[in-house]
Design an enzyme around this catalytic site. Structure first.
Site, mmCIF file in Angstrom:
data_model
loop_
_atom_site.group_PDB
_atom_site.id
_atom_site.type_symbol
_atom_site.label_atom_id
_atom_site.label_comp_id
_atom_site.label_asym_id
_atom_site.label_seq_id
_atom_site.Cartn_x
_atom_site.Cartn_y
_atom_site.Cartn_z
ATOM 1 N N ARG A 133 11.342 2.599 3.789
ATOM 2 C CA ARG A 133 10.681 1.810 4.836
ATOM 3 C C ARG A 133 11.682 0.785 5.338
ATOM 4 N NH1 ARG A 133 4.870 -0.836 5.704
ATOM 5 N NH2 ARG A 133 4.516 1.366 6.029
ATOM 6 N N ARG A 164 0.814 -1.216 0.000
ATOM 7 C CA ARG A 164 0.000 0.000 0.000
ATOM 8 C C ARG A 164 0.854 1.275 0.000
ATOM 9 N NH1 ARG A 164 -5.216 -0.326 1.330
ATOM 10 N NH2 ARG A 164 -4.785 -2.398 2.147
ATOM 11 N N THR A 165 1.771 1.364 0.940
ATOM 12 C CA THR A 165 2.562 2.582 1.061
ATOM 13 C C THR A 165 3.446 2.776 -0.176
ATOM 14 O OG1 THR A 165 2.578 2.342 3.436
ATOM 15 C CG2 THR A 165 4.219 3.809 2.527
ATOM 16 N N LYS A 205 23.805 -8.378 0.306
ATOM 17 C CA LYS A 205 25.252 -8.646 0.290
ATOM 18 C C LYS A 205 25.924 -8.030 1.502
ATOM 19 C CE LYS A 205 25.220 -8.507 -4.739
ATOM 20 N NZ LYS A 205 25.337 -7.522 -5.799
ATOM 21 N N HIS A 220 5.239 6.628 11.204
ATOM 22 C CA HIS A 220 4.775 6.480 9.831
ATOM 23 C C HIS A 220 4.171 7.825 9.459
ATOM 24 C CE1 HIS A 220 3.450 4.878 6.197
ATOM 25 N NE2 HIS A 220 2.528 4.017 6.585
#
Lengths: 313, 143
Positions: A105, A55-56, A84, A133
């Site tokens: 995020r 969604r975000t 890595k 958020h």
């Protein structure tokens, strides 16, 4: 102070005037979206999603694409150089030269703040663990402002998991800056708003807070009802869960006692805390809220980039 | 009364709250040095009732910020030619970098080793805490 070149890590990074600037532009974008279709032409949004978030991520991508910009990035740390063993600092330094603004995020709390210390371009926090958020908070604030006309003098109820819900913590903290805010906190005892947050709200902002376990008790006094999901595993015992689970499910029956112009909001995704029979009610605006999330992100990106928002309108 | 000779050149860490002396001794790794060091504990004090003192017969770098974090009552005297040439009071530091870790196991500062944990002083419910600059969790420092 201009928003150009700034980072958004915490909703409190911006003043009320700066938030208004974002909301005013988002309002214009809602009214005449096509007028802004080219303002980010030639600009690139980097999307650094160290954990999955459909969604975000999609709402950020949609926001950039709707302004004529381009998007690059990764949506899973397993497919990037992170797998890595590359550090956040190095990834950010490199990505800074690939994009003009980035959204990150990350499951570790404080990672976007760390990224902002190494980045040459604006960093937007797209959610860091259980911490913040901020673009969800901006979305929620824009939604209330558009539907109520103001963020002042509102009685806002938060219902469900108020202990672990970061959207609740961010929003309540941001709204406490607006005069006349009254908060009604509806949750089981185990999931009440954390004491340190409550005492800081009371000390700093002298807001009114009322706590209850019952949604029915207060639903007729509320201007905005912000629903959140309660996970069964958050309860300490099965008996409490069975006793309380239905009281935090909003259905048409409970809604009949509410004000005609009350807003029902939800950060989505919902599970069962709002019955589907509520969706058709005019008070249910959670899908509109999700849509407004695109516009608030468009406005935010445009202002952090410092593009000319008047060029095409 | 037990007597300990004064030092000619070095550092005296005085007014240590009784019981903290051994902790500071360990924190400064004074058990590993090769010059004379004396730890006095439970010394009668008009100010504190009883106190601990550390006398170091050498000039070493002492982190005043760290001492303030452990015990803000501490004074540090620099001795040269049997005389106090400098007296320093410790204070509770407003900002701390790298002296301790964030207690939040999910904080990014606990994962990436190049990150220096940074904290700002906050007082909550009359207690002293440090708020992490990254994840904003409150951590109390204890040794």
């Amino acid at each position: 102070m201009s928003l150009k070149g700034r980072h958004l890590i915490d909703p409190n990074d911006f003043t009320m005037e700066e938030l208004n600037e974002i909301f005013n532009l988002a309002d214009r974008m809602v009214e005449e979206r096509d007028a802004f279709g080219e303002i980010c032409k030639g600009k690139i949004l980097g999307t650094l999603f160290y954990e999955p978030s459909t969604r975000t991520r999609l709402s950020f991508e949609s926001a950039m694409l709707r302004m004529g910009g381009k998007v690059l990035g990764f949506s899973d740390a397993g497919t990037s150089s992170v797998s890595k063993g590359e550090s956040i600092a190095d990834t950010i330094r490199v990505l800074s030269s690939y994009a003009d603004v980035m959204v990150m995020r990350h499951p570790k709390e404080g990672a976007p703040k760390l990224a902002s210390e190494y980045s040459f371009i604006p960093v937007i926090n797209g959610g860091d663990g259980g911490h913040q958020h901020p673009t969800q908070t901006l979305t929620d604030m824009l939604t209330i402002r558009r539907y109520k006309g103001t963020l002042e003098n509102q009685t806002i109820a938060f219902c469900g998991d108020l202990k672990f819900g970061r959207t609740v913590h961010s929003l309540i903290s941001a709204l406490s800056n607006y005069k006349g805010s009254k908060f009604v906190l509806i949750s089981p005892a185990e999931l009440r708003l954390p004491g340190h947050l409550k005492s800081s709200l009371l000390e700093k902002h002298n807001v009114s807070i009322y706590e209850t376990e019952s949604l029915e008790e207060v639903i007729n006094q509320i201007d905005v009802l912000y629903m959140t999901r309660i996970q069964k595993e958050r309860f300490f015992n099965e008996a409490d869960y069975m006793r309380l689970k239905d009281s935090y499910i909003l259905d048409r029956h409970k809604l009949k006692d509410s004000k005609e112009d009350m807003l029902v909001m939800h950060p989505l995704p919902r599970v069962n805390e709002i019955s589907y029979d509520v969706d058709d009610d005019k008070r249910a605006i959670y899908f509109k809220q999700a849509e407004l999330g695109i516009y608030v992100r468009m406005a935010l990106i445009a202002l952090l980039l410092g593009v000319n928002v008047n060029a095409y309108s | 009364m037990l007597t300990v000779n004064s030092i000619n050149c070095g550092i005296v860490i005085d007014h240590i709250t009784a019981g903290n002396g051994i902790k500071i001794f360990e924190k400064l790794k004074l058990d590993e040095v090769n010059f004379p060091v004396v730890l006095l504990i439970n010394v009668p004090s008009s100010k504190l009732g009883k106190k601990d003192i550390i006398k170091i017969e050498n000039k070493i770098d002492v982190d005043i910020t760290m001492l303030g974090l452990i015990d803000p009552e501490i004074t540090v005297n620099i001795i040269e030619n049997d005389k106090i040439v400098k007296k320093m009071n410790t204070v509770i530091p407003k900002e701390v970098q790298g002296l301790f870790k964030c207690k939040n196991p999910r904080c990014v500062s606990n994962f990436d080793e190049y990150v220096t944990p940074k904290f700002r002083l906050v007082k909550a419910n009359g207690k002293i805490h440090y708020r992490c600059n990254y994840c904003e969790e409150l951590t109390s420092y204890s040794i």
